[in-house]
Design a protein around this motif. Structure first.
Motif, PDB file in Angstrom:
ATOM      1  N   ASP A   1       0.950  -1.147   0.708  1.00  0.00           N
ATOM      2  CA  ASP A   1       0.074  -0.365   0.011  1.00  0.00           C
ATOM      3  C   ASP A   1       1.111   1.513  -0.177  1.00  0.00           C
ATOM      4  N   THR A   2       2.339   0.960   0.216  1.00  0.00           N
ATOM      5  CA  THR A   2       3.170   2.553   0.220  1.00  0.00           C
ATOM      6  C   THR A   2       4.093   2.076  -0.150  1.00  0.00           C
ATOM      7  N   LEU A   3       5.029   2.793  -1.155  1.00  0.00           N
ATOM      8  CA  LEU A   3       6.644   2.288  -0.886  1.00  0.00           C
ATOM      9  C   LEU A   3       7.325   2.740   0.210  1.00  0.00           C
TER      10      LEU A   3
ATOM     11  N   GLU B   1      10.676   6.272  -1.927  1.00  0.00           N
ATOM     12  CA  GLU B   1       9.812   8.001  -1.529  1.00  0.00           C
ATOM     13  C   GLU B   1      11.077   9.088  -2.019  1.00  0.00           C
ATOM     14  N   ARG B   2      12.021   8.983  -1.022  1.00  0.00           N
ATOM     15  CA  ARG B   2      13.586   9.832  -1.039  1.00  0.00           C
ATOM     16  C   ARG B   2      13.660   9.782  -2.420  1.00  0.00           C
ATOM     17  N   SER B   3      14.514   8.646  -3.364  1.00  0.00           N
ATOM     18  CA  SER B   3      14.690   8.466  -4.191  1.00  0.00           C
ATOM     19  C   SER B   3      13.642   8.894  -5.857  1.00  0.00           C
ATOM     20  N   LEU B   4      12.465   9.408  -5.334  1.00  0.00           N
ATOM     21  CA  LEU B   4      11.992  10.254  -6.381  1.00  0.00           C
ATOM     22  C   LEU B   4      11.841  11.345  -5.944  1.00  0.00           C
ATOM     23  N   VAL B   5      11.285  11.952  -5.179  1.00  0.00           N
ATOM     24  CA  VAL B   5      11.533  13.111  -5.018  1.00  0.00           C
ATOM     25  C   VAL B   5      13.250  13.871  -5.009  1.00  0.00           C
ATOM     26  N   ARG B   6      14.166  12.853  -5.056  1.00  0.00           N
ATOM     27  CA  ARG B   6      15.702  13.697  -5.482  1.00  0.00           C
ATOM     28  C   ARG B   6      15.222  14.258  -7.602  1.00  0.00           C
ATOM     29  N   ASP B   7      14.788  13.365  -8.289  1.00  0.00           N
ATOM     30  CA  ASP B   7      14.386  13.242  -9.523  1.00  0.00           C
ATOM     31  C   ASP B   7      13.113  14.031  -9.411  1.00  0.00           C
TER      32      ASP B   7
ATOM     33  N   LYS C   1      14.209   2.729 -14.118  1.00  0.00           N
ATOM     34  CA  LYS C   1      14.268   3.144 -12.197  1.00  0.00           C
ATOM     35  C   LYS C   1      13.163   2.708 -11.751  1.00  0.00           C
ATOM     36  N   LEU C   2      12.153   3.395 -12.012  1.00  0.00           N
ATOM     37  CA  LEU C   2      11.122   2.607 -11.328  1.00  0.00           C
ATOM     38  C   LEU C   2      10.649   1.643 -11.070  1.00  0.00           C
ATOM     39  N   ASP C   3      11.511   0.690 -11.750  1.00  0.00           N
ATOM     40  CA  ASP C   3      11.008  -0.706 -12.113  1.00  0.00           C
ATOM     41  C   ASP C   3      11.972  -1.174 -10.847  1.00  0.00           C
ATOM     42  N   ARG C   4      13.554  -0.690 -11.043  1.00  0.00           N
ATOM     43  CA  ARG C   4      14.146  -0.755  -9.863  1.00  0.00           C
ATOM     44  C   ARG C   4      13.754  -0.693  -8.357  1.00  0.00           C
ATOM     45  N   LEU C   5      13.074   0.142  -8.839  1.00  0.00           N
ATOM     46  CA  LEU C   5      12.598   1.136  -7.516  1.00  0.00           C
ATOM     47  C   LEU C   5      11.369   0.123  -6.525  1.00  0.00           C
TER      48      LEU C   5
END
Length: 246
Positions: free
Chosen positions: A76-78, A83-89, A125-129
């Protein structure tokens, strides 16, 4: 998500792949469109009904059952690190949000100034995350549940609070399908928890409608954002007007 819900999601996915609407399915089954929608919303169907639907959609029932069985429970969540990886970019966050909206690669690069090669890189990258599972031809499936939400006060929520909230509430909320409500009440903890559950149900309903409308043409749909919050709170200027304890 329970097994019946997983099965319904697989059926809806197969309908999208076949570009089939509820109305078209209803004609093939000899049922009314409302009856078909009710079957899907209730998630309760006999094996004979499931077989009829699969035949109408053009997929083997065995394949549908196998897909449902192979569906691992989705988170239901990451995690905080994800999430930190997402907001970096910001571009990666943009593509992630597009994926949560089930945009195709073609739709993303048509709307946003992102090249095809760049967008594919973000999908990798989203696949790796572990937000998506990237498949052949740059298709993907989500690896998070239909009830997905960002971590409370996590990196993405903090990013939204800093960069998005003022922009969101700067709108007039007077367009078709728009509304802004600010309702106050004094509740017990059990009542507040009951209301939170209803808010989550509303969010799940938005996700269901979003999936159903994937069958419509892009020109028939628009981006809507539901922003809900419930907390024990009083406007600071009102708090300053309270009588002192003395």
């Amino acid at each position: 998500m329970s097994s019946p819900e997983v099965l319904i999601q697989v059926l809806r996915s197969e309908m999208r792949a076949a570009d089939m609407t509820y109305k078209q399915l209803a004609l093939r089954l000899g049922m009314s469109e409302s009856s078909v929608k009710r079957v899907f919303s209730q998630g309760d169907m006999s094996l004979s009904r499931l077989e009829q639907i699969c035949k109408a959609v053009g997929v083997a029932m065995e394949d549908v059952l196998r897909q449902a069985a192979d569906c691992a429970p989705h988170a239901d969540t990451l995690t905080l690190d994800q999430e930190r990886s997402l907001v970096r970019d910001p571009k990666l966050l943009l593509v992630a949000i597009c994926c949560l909206g089930h945009w195709t690669l073609a739709q993303i690069i048509e709307v946003y100034a992102i090249s095809e090669t760049e967008c594919i890189g973000y999908l990798v990258k989203l696949d790796r995350l572990e937000l998506i599972e990237l498949k052949a031809m740059n298709r993907y499936r989500m690896r998070v549940s239909i009830a997905f939400r960002w971590i409370a006060d996590g990196p993405v929520q903090q990013f939204f609070r800093k960069h998005v909230v003022d922009d969101y509430f700067g709108g007039r909320f007077d367009g078709a399908g728009e509304a802004l409500l600010c309702v106050h009440g004094r509740l017990s903890n059990p009542s507040a928890q009951e209301l939170v559950q209803k808010i989550r149900q509303l969010a799940a309903e938005l996700a269901r409608l979003h999936q159903d409308d994937q069958r419509l043409q892009a020109s028939e749909r628009d981006g809507f954002t539901l922003l809900l919050g419930l907390r024990s709170w009083e406007f600071a200027q009102f708090t300053a007007m309270r009588r002192s304890a003395d």
